[in-house]
Write a protein that holds these residues in place. Sequence first.
Motif, PDB file in Angstrom:
ATOM      1  N   THR A  43      11.850   9.397  -1.732  1.00  0.00           N
ATOM      2  CA  THR A  43      12.571   9.062  -0.508  1.00  0.00           C
ATOM      3  C   THR A  43      13.536   7.915  -0.743  1.00  0.00           C
ATOM      4  N   LEU A  44      13.070   6.870  -1.426  1.00  0.00           N
ATOM      5  CA  LEU A  44      13.956   5.745  -1.741  1.00  0.00           C
ATOM      6  C   LEU A  44      15.093   6.188  -2.652  1.00  0.00           C
TER       7      LEU A  44
ATOM      8  N   SER B 226       0.837  -1.196   0.000  1.00  0.00           N
ATOM      9  CA  SER B 226       0.000   0.000   0.000  1.00  0.00           C
ATOM     10  C   SER B 226       0.873   1.247   0.000  1.00  0.00           C
ATOM     11  N   PRO B 227       0.345   2.364  -0.504  1.00  0.00           N
ATOM     12  CA  PRO B 227       1.148   3.597  -0.550  1.00  0.00           C
ATOM     13  C   PRO B 227       1.688   4.003   0.817  1.00  0.00           C
ATOM     14  N   MET B 228       0.850   3.968   1.856  1.00  0.00           N
ATOM     15  CA  MET B 228       1.292   4.404   3.173  1.00  0.00           C
ATOM     16  C   MET B 228       2.335   3.454   3.751  1.00  0.00           C
ATOM     17  N   ALA B 229       2.145   2.148   3.563  1.00  0.00           N
ATOM     18  CA  ALA B 229       3.136   1.187   4.057  1.00  0.00           C
ATOM     19  C   ALA B 229       4.478   1.398   3.365  1.00  0.00           C
TER      20      ALA B 229
ATOM     21  N   SER C  58       8.518  14.134   7.498  1.00  0.00           N
ATOM     22  CA  SER C  58       8.289  13.837   6.085  1.00  0.00           C
ATOM     23  C   SER C  58       6.825  13.527   5.797  1.00  0.00           C
ATOM     24  N   TRP C  59       6.095  13.024   6.790  1.00  0.00           N
ATOM     25  CA  TRP C  59       4.669  12.744   6.590  1.00  0.00           C
ATOM     26  C   TRP C  59       3.895  14.001   6.205  1.00  0.00           C
TER      27      TRP C  59
ATOM     28  N   PHE D 198      -1.536   8.901  -5.436  1.00  0.00           N
ATOM     29  CA  PHE D 198      -0.508   9.415  -6.350  1.00  0.00           C
ATOM     30  C   PHE D 198       0.626  10.073  -5.567  1.00  0.00           C
ATOM     31  N   VAL D 199       0.277  10.982  -4.661  1.00  0.00           N
ATOM     32  CA  VAL D 199       1.280  11.732  -3.904  1.00  0.00           C
ATOM     33  C   VAL D 199       2.103  10.806  -3.015  1.00  0.00           C
ATOM     34  N   THR D 200       1.450   9.874  -2.337  1.00  0.00           N
ATOM     35  CA  THR D 200       2.159   9.017  -1.389  1.00  0.00           C
ATOM     36  C   THR D 200       3.146   8.097  -2.101  1.00  0.00           C
TER      37      THR D 200
END
Length: 345
Positions: free
Chosen positions: A271-272, A108-111, A232-233, A262-264
């Motif tokens: 970040t990666l 998932s995007p948040m994970a 960063s959140w 999209f943003v997440t």
Amino acid sequence: MGGEGIEAMGDLATGGMIARAVELKAGEAPHGHGGNCLNCGTALVGDYCHACGQSGHVHRSLMAWWHDLAHGILHLDGKIWRTLPLLAWRPGELTRRYVEGERAKFVSPMALFLFSAFLMFITFSTIGGPIATDFNRPDMAQVEAERSRADAQVKTLEEQRAAAEARGEDTRELRQDIADAKREAAALKIATGDPETLQFQGGSWLRHAFEKARANPDLVLYKLQNNAYKFSWALIPLSVPFVALLFLFRGRRHRMYDHTVFVTYSIAFMTLGTVILSLLRVAGLASEWIGAAIAFVPPLHMYRQLKGAYGLSRFGASWRTVALTIFALLVFSVFFALIGVMGAM
């Protein structure tokens, strides 16, 4: 051999297979079609409980604990290896497929964002960020001594000004010296983390931060690289409204949820990428190449993600990429300003 002997051997073989099927290895619990879920008690009709989703095969071994740890951090269940290639090369397809309902296949995007933030924290804490600085951690005792000296100088100059005013002398030069001494003292207070300098007193906190940045830009960059992960959140809620603005005239085809996904995913990729560039810096990659990657990779990735996620034409994706790049610079400016206000600088 008689029929009874053959039948007995058949029964023995069948019993052996049943025994092997039923017998558990050390630390394992029952699973399969014949038992109940150990979490909610529902009768199992497969390898997973259809009521709560828990696996019917529960381990109780030390190796299982380490497996759970690795799975929890790295999602080593196949999802991460399906997600990362798409995130890197076809981010628009990943975003669109996730929004349209293909979610069990991907992280998932948040994970993924939390995983990337965790990696950035580990990386920045050990080797620093992608941009090399000559700044070393300051000797706080020395900084405190300098701060005390600056405060004493301000006090001495103010006493001299008061004495000069009492004698009726011109104090314009002394007032300028006092102003310079106060700016130096304020910069040292910021360096020691004194929250008084960040109070909103006619914008003085911003002036002090600017003075400190001008006096020691390596120190500012060092602190930004080592504190950005903490907040960063905040980039997600700051960015979503700008993405939504790009599709304001496309009706209700896209929802705020779509923009958030999209943003997440986009921030997770950036970040990666920052982590990878930090590792490459340590490996010896020239700073010119790192700077070029920082300048060109994010817009290219945003273009590909916009085009694939929203089904845009090349022109539609291009002008939105330009606008989104400008918005991203604005968001990062606000983000770093917030870090300064919160005392992270």
